[in-house]
Write an enzyme that holds these catalytic residues in place. Structure first.
Site, PDB file in Angstrom:
ATOM      1  N   SER A   1     -25.951 -48.472 -13.313  1.00  0.00           N
ATOM      2  CA  SER A   1     -26.214 -48.089 -11.939  1.00  0.00           C
ATOM      3  C   SER A   1     -25.477 -46.685 -11.813  1.00  0.00           C
ATOM      4  CB  SER A   1     -25.839 -49.115 -10.920  1.00  0.00           C
ATOM      5  OG  SER A   1     -26.110 -48.764  -9.787  1.00  0.00           O
TER       6      SER A   1
ATOM      7  N   HIS B   1     -31.355 -47.240 -12.638  1.00  0.00           N
ATOM      8  CA  HIS B   1     -32.005 -47.911 -11.657  1.00  0.00           C
ATOM      9  C   HIS B   1     -32.039 -47.153 -10.470  1.00  0.00           C
ATOM     10  CE1 HIS B   1     -29.200 -51.172 -10.047  1.00  0.00           C
ATOM     11  NE2 HIS B   1     -28.908 -49.871  -9.755  1.00  0.00           N
TER      12      HIS B   1
END
Length: 216
Positions: free
Chosen positions: A101, A126
């Protein structure tokens, strides 16, 4: 077994004898930082403060940022990334364990050619997520609009620094994409896989150590 931060002997320049100090204090003196937890405000303030201080103390010598983090808050991660682009020293980013992330965004923010992943590291990217999905409808719609702007900004940074087309990065961010160190290098997230660096130096110097450890 001792509990807490280990202490190690360290000789401060100008002192005749070494003293026992916290391990992290020694690493900070050697311009080595660790991001080893979820990215929150306190962690962000700690790391950005150290980067600014080390930049003021010595604006030339490189800073080393080791990353093993599951990610965290969006704005906090962006603050670390922006600080890395602002301070004058080059910053090595080294992934060991996982950079997921926002941690992968910080890994990407290292100086080009100085972004490293250990051989068994995992990198995941993501799309940003909202923490306010239970808010009332008007608030939720405002949050979605702001999140869309931030997502586009982050996607553009990934595209610029990896060399991938914007649409490719945008499609990849629609889901959790996990990569090995080699896959992350092929994608453009890192420049070097750790074993390549070791093989290169061990072939020419069997007692090679990273430059930052030579004076220890």
């Amino acid at each position: 077994m001792p509990i807490g931060v280990p202490k190690v002997p360290y000789r401060i320049p100008g002192d005749e004898e070494a003293t026992w100090v916290d391990l992290y204090n020694v690493m900070y003196r050697e311009r080595t930082l660790f991001l080893g937890q979820e990215i929150r405000c306190e962690v962000t303030n700690h790391i950005t403060g150290l980067m600014v201080y080390l930049s003021i103390e010595d604006g030339i010598s490189d800073i080393f940022l080791f990353i093993n983090s599951p990610g965290g808050w969006l704005i906090s991660g962006m603050a670390i990334f922006d600080t890395m682009q602002t301070v004058t020293p080059d910053i090595y980013t080294i992934c060991l364990g996982i950079a997921a992330s926002m941690a992968s965004f910080i890994l990407l923010g290292g100086e080009p050619t100085k972004r490293i992943a250990f051989p068994h590291a995992r990198i995941m990217l993501h799309q940003p997520a909202s923490a306010y999905y239970r808010a009332r409808t008007p608030e939720f719609l405002l949050e979605v609009e702001e999140l869309h702007k931030v997502r586009e900004m982050i996607t553009r940074v990934y595209a610029l620094r990896t060399g991938k087309p914007f649409w490719v990065v945008s499609e990849d961010m629609e889901r959790d994409v996990f990569m090995s160190a080699d896959e992350a290098k092929a994608y453009g997230l890192v420049d070097i896989v750790g074993d390549e660096m070791l093989d290169e130096h061990c072939d020419t110097d069997p007692v090679w150590f990273p430059e930052m450890f030579k004076d220890w």
